[in-house]
Motif scaffolding. Structure first.
Motif, PDB file in Angstrom:
ATOM      1  N   LEU A 100      40.809 -34.977  77.524  1.00 35.11           N
ATOM      2  CA  LEU A 100      41.241 -34.681  76.167  1.00 35.11           C
ATOM      3  C   LEU A 100      42.720 -34.337  76.186  1.00 35.11           C
ATOM      4  N   PHE A 101      43.420 -34.684  75.124  1.00 32.00           N
ATOM      5  CA  PHE A 101      44.874 -34.577  75.092  1.00 32.00           C
ATOM      6  C   PHE A 101      45.356 -33.903  73.809  1.00 32.00           C
ATOM      7  N   TYR A 102      46.551 -33.324  73.915  1.00 30.48           N
ATOM      8  CA  TYR A 102      47.233 -32.817  72.728  1.00 30.48           C
ATOM      9  C   TYR A 102      47.748 -34.005  71.928  1.00 30.48           C
ATOM     10  N   ALA A 103      47.347 -34.082  70.665  1.00 30.48           N
ATOM     11  CA  ALA A 103      47.847 -35.114  69.752  1.00 30.48           C
ATOM     12  C   ALA A 103      48.652 -34.413  68.673  1.00 30.48           C
ATOM     13  N   PRO A 104      49.944 -34.699  68.543  1.00 27.84           N
ATOM     14  CA  PRO A 104      50.817 -33.939  67.642  1.00 27.84           C
ATOM     15  C   PRO A 104      50.534 -34.138  66.161  1.00 27.84           C
ATOM     16  N   TRP A 105      49.480 -34.858  65.827  1.00 27.44           N
ATOM     17  CA  TRP A 105      49.139 -35.083  64.412  1.00 27.44           C
ATOM     18  C   TRP A 105      47.741 -34.579  64.086  1.00 27.44           C
ATOM     19  N   ARG A 106      47.071 -33.957  65.057  1.00 26.63           N
ATOM     20  CA  ARG A 106      45.712 -33.449  64.836  1.00 26.63           C
ATOM     21  C   ARG A 106      45.632 -31.992  65.280  1.00 26.63           C
ATOM     22  N   SER A 107      44.666 -31.266  64.699  1.00 26.75           N
ATOM     23  CA  SER A 107      44.482 -29.872  65.105  1.00 26.75           C
ATOM     24  C   SER A 107      43.505 -29.751  66.260  1.00 26.75           C
ATOM     25  N   ASP A 108      42.810 -30.830  66.617  1.00 22.63           N
ATOM     26  CA  ASP A 108      41.835 -30.805  67.694  1.00 22.63           C
ATOM     27  C   ASP A 108      42.276 -31.725  68.826  1.00 22.63           C
ATOM     28  N   PRO A 109      41.836 -31.471  70.061  1.00 18.95           N
ATOM     29  CA  PRO A 109      42.173 -32.361  71.180  1.00 18.95           C
ATOM     30  C   PRO A 109      41.554 -33.733  70.963  1.00 18.95           C
ATOM     31  N   ARG A 110      42.233 -34.760  71.453  1.00 19.06           N
ATOM     32  CA  ARG A 110      41.783 -36.130  71.236  1.00 19.06           C
ATOM     33  C   ARG A 110      41.527 -36.831  72.564  1.00 19.06           C
ATOM     34  N   PRO A 111      40.534 -37.705  72.613  1.00 10.91           N
ATOM     35  CA  PRO A 111      40.354 -38.541  73.806  1.00 10.91           C
ATOM     36  C   PRO A 111      41.494 -39.549  73.891  1.00 10.91           C
ATOM     37  N   LEU A 112      41.556 -40.246  75.018  1.00  8.13           N
ATOM     38  CA  LEU A 112      42.652 -41.192  75.232  1.00  8.13           C
ATOM     39  C   LEU A 112      42.713 -42.225  74.115  1.00  8.13           C
ATOM     40  N   ARG A 113      41.581 -42.740  73.709  1.00  9.42           N
ATOM     41  CA  ARG A 113      41.562 -43.749  72.658  1.00  9.42           C
ATOM     42  C   ARG A 113      42.171 -43.206  71.372  1.00  9.42           C
ATOM     43  N   GLY A 114      41.818 -41.963  71.008  1.00  8.96           N
ATOM     44  CA  GLY A 114      42.356 -41.366  69.800  1.00  8.96           C
ATOM     45  C   GLY A 114      43.851 -41.119  69.897  1.00  8.96           C
ATOM     46  N   LEU A 115      44.315 -40.705  71.084  1.00  6.70           N
ATOM     47  CA  LEU A 115      45.752 -40.487  71.259  1.00  6.70           C
ATOM     48  C   LEU A 115      46.513 -41.796  71.126  1.00  6.70           C
ATOM     49  N   LEU A 116      45.976 -42.860  71.718  1.00  4.76           N
ATOM     50  CA  LEU A 116      46.623 -44.169  71.610  1.00  4.76           C
ATOM     51  C   LEU A 116      46.651 -44.643  70.163  1.00  4.76           C
ATOM     52  N   GLN A 117      45.534 -44.494  69.459  1.00  2.28           N
ATOM     53  CA  GLN A 117      45.480 -44.914  68.062  1.00  2.28           C
ATOM     54  C   GLN A 117      46.507 -44.151  67.228  1.00  2.28           C
ATOM     55  N   GLY A 118      46.559 -42.840  67.403  1.00  2.00           N
ATOM     56  CA  GLY A 118      47.503 -42.045  66.626  1.00  2.00           C
ATOM     57  C   GLY A 118      48.946 -42.396  66.923  1.00  2.00           C
ATOM     58  N   ALA A 119      49.277 -42.528  68.203  1.00  2.88           N
ATOM     59  CA  ALA A 119      50.655 -42.856  68.570  1.00  2.88           C
ATOM     60  C   ALA A 119      51.054 -44.210  67.999  1.00  2.88           C
ATOM     61  N   TYR A 120      50.138 -45.163  68.020  1.00  6.58           N
ATOM     62  CA  TYR A 120      50.456 -46.501  67.510  1.00  6.58           C
ATOM     63  C   TYR A 120      50.632 -46.479  65.992  1.00  6.58           C
ATOM     64  N   ALA A 121      49.756 -45.751  65.300  1.00  5.02           N
ATOM     65  CA  ALA A 121      49.878 -45.669  63.841  1.00  5.02           C
ATOM     66  C   ALA A 121      51.187 -45.013  63.439  1.00  5.02           C
TER      67      ALA A 121
END
Length: 611
Positions: free
Chosen positions: A331-352
């Protein structure tokens, strides 16, 4: 789907040039990506029927009849049939059905209600293909859904209904019910028919046409607060907002506008909530749909379309090309979410957000009302957050070779954006917003070991020195999955967007805070530059409510700003420990200790007793 060769999913070829264009945040969703989604839908439909047969599900004769009709429609008019197959919520329905049939999902409604959707889908395809047919339809609690057309408001207790359609009639005859004008999509609701209304806009040679989907029973599969049936005036407001957004996209983002016009086919209106007054979302299962609350202006809608279309492109690409493994539990820190994200979610967010950075970069000089000030802030904020996410992706160890190439392409584009000069004021507010999010995330998701917290609470209450070690090891305990925007971030956004009004109220923090709920006076002092005043105000907030995380974030940020160069501050290094310890001491004693005294006590472990 009777003819195996006719319906065998085709191979889809994506060139390296197309792949690299997508990696840079550009590119389209037709061609290989659209073809991949069509093949996915065909496979899903087959799987629903096959699993239904294998597990002895009801309505098997209905399902086989639906597939036969769908095959006939595809032979008559492939394009018309593909339009129905690619209707976004067909994907959500098929995925939901498979999960139910395999026992992954439990629902309170009869499985027949879900399976009956396939018959309405086949009827919709046959109508579009101008094919005569006669078939049995079954109403559910929602009615009879004809994807891409609308819903017949037939009660569930009407039972199985024999339906007949004659090519070119534009209607379906239901035995015992009457005539359903299925191709009527621009008229008012009637006793028997609710059409899916269509929103369109043409600006120059760029045209977009989307369904305003407030009917499909599978539009809410993400658990979002979807809106019910909109009134005619509400639908007209959505039409006006789309035209505003499309004017911006067609004028300032021609390539993105063209791609969105091909890839986005439906809007799903969401209800605004207190925690999410503005929200947009998309799903891997509903390629082509964007769910969103009614946007405040055209610029907001335009940005939401860019953002969600990025998600759609990447989801479609991931269905063709694996960019990462599937077994990682990281799980990773995603600078656009309040909860930790899996790798797939981090990639999706960074790309968006990479695509959104390009959008805001253009609008830094675009002639839209309030566009430039807001764009400066949003661009500065999100380009740094994307840049921050890339090393975590690269260091995850879970990217495939294609994934490594894709993230490298993202990095190259992000590096170009980082060279752009942003004025000092919006850049400072953007840094504040980023620091606020990171600290809030840490306080929400990191927890010190309870045993160590208990030992230190014992020592504090007994007046002893803090026992070693100096820092209690913290572990990741994911908090609530949500999108939070603190009062400080809202104030920072206001300071960038409306500098004149913000500056006039700098010396009146109560009035400034009242303009931007849920901001407090302490938040207004901090964002307006009165850091010492903010520090004291946050101490007072914590004394009243030691559980309020936003107060702790403000306190930690203020202490960081006031700390000397190179000076280590416990509130910056150990925020979650001081927070947890304060809450525990307050629970036992009834009074929250002063957090600054507690921080000093932790920093001076073993040096003496509590003063």
């Amino acid at each position: 789907m009777a003819d195996q060769n006719e319906h065998t999913p085709r191979q889809h070829v994506l060139t390296l040039a197309e792949f690299d264009t997508l990696a840079a945040g550009a590119g389209r969703a037709h061609g290989a990506l659209r073809g991949g989604q069509l093949s996915k839908r065909v496979l899903l439909l087959r799987s629903v029927v096959d699993n239904g047969v294998e597990r002895g599900a009801p309505l098997q004769a209905d399902l086989r009849g639906a597939l036969t009709l769908l095959s006939a429609a595809q032979r008559r008019d492939r394009v018309a049939t593909e339009t129905v197959l690619l209707s976004p919520h067909v994907g959500a329905w098929a995925t939901h059905c498979l999960r139910r049939l395999r026992g992954v999902t439990v629902a309170t409604t009869p499985i027949e209600d879900d399976l009956a959707y396939l018959v309405g889908l086949a009827a919709g395809a046959a109508i579009r293909a101008r094919l005569d047919f006669e078939i049995t339809l079954r109403a559910t609690a929602h009615g009879l859904m004809f994807p891409t057309f609308g819903m017949a408001t037939v009660p569930r207790d009407a039972g199985p209904l024999r339906a007949r359609h004659r090519a070119g009639s534009g209607s379906v005859e239901l035995d015992g019910v009457g005539t359903i004008p299925v191709v009527q999509t621009d008229g008012p609701d009637t006793r028997l028919w609710r059409p899916l209304r269509r929103l369109t806009s043409t600006v120059g040679d760029q045209r977009i046409s989307v369904v305003l989907d407030d009917l499909d029973p599978y539009r809410d599969h993400q658990g979002l607060s979807v809106a019910g049936r909109l009134s005619s005036s509400e639908a007209a407001a959505w039409q006006a907002r789309l035209h505003e957004a499309w004017t911006i996209l067609a004028r300032d983002h021609r390539m993105r506008a063209e791609a969105i016009a091909h890839g986005v086919v439906a809007f799903v209106p969401l209800q605004a909530t207190e925690s999410a007054p503005e929200l947009s979302a998309s799903s891997r299962d509903t390629f082509g749909a964007v769910a969103l609350t009614y946007p405040t202006d055209g610029l907001t809608m335009a940005g939401a379309l860019v953002h969600e279309f990025q998600h759609a492109k990447l989801s479609a690409l991931l269905d063709l090309v694996p960019l990462h493994g599937r077994s990682s539990s990281q799980l990773f820190y995603a600078p656009w979410r309040s909860d930790p994200r899996p790798l797939r979610g981090l990639l999706q967010g960074a790309y968006a957000y990479l695509g959104l950075c390009d959008f805001w970069q253009v609008h830094r000089a675009a002639p839209t009302e309030n566009g430039a000030p807001l764009a400066q802030f949003e661009f500065a904020r999100w380009r740094e957050q994307v840049w921050r996410a890339l090393p975590a992706l690269e260091a995850s160890g879970d990217l495939t070779a294609e994934g490594t190439r894709f993230v490298s392409g993202m990095r190259s584009q992000a590096a170009v954006l980082r060279q752009v000069k942003v004025p000092d004021r919006p850049a400072a507010f953007a840094r504040l917003a980023s620091a606020d999010h990171q600290m809030t995330w840490r306080l929400r998701n990191m927890r010190p070991e309870p045993e160590i917290v208990a030992q230190r609470a014992d020592a504090w209450l007994a007046g002893r020195a803090c026992p070693a070690p100096g820092a209690a090891p913290s572990r990741l305990v994911p908090g609530e999955a949500a999108f939070h925007m603190t009062g400080r971030i809202r104030l920072a956004r206001m300071g960038a967007l409306d500098p004149g009004r913000f500056d006039r109220l700098r010396d009146d923090p109560a009035r400034l805070a009242a303009l931007v709920p849920p901001a407090t006076v302490a938040d207004a002092r901090y964002v307006s530059g009165d850091v010492r005043g903010a520090l004291q105000a946050y101490r007072e907030e914590i004394a009243r409510d030691p559980n309020r995380i936003n107060s702790w974030t403000g306190l930690a940020l203020a202490r960081r700003d006031l700390a000397g160069q190179g000076e280590a501050d416990p509130l910056d290094a150990l925020p979650e420990e001081i927070f947890a310890l304060t809450v525990e001491i307050a629970r036992r004693s009834g009074t929250a200790p002063d957090p600054l005294r507690l921080a000093a006590w932790l920093a001076a472990q073993g040096a003496g007793t509590v003063n």
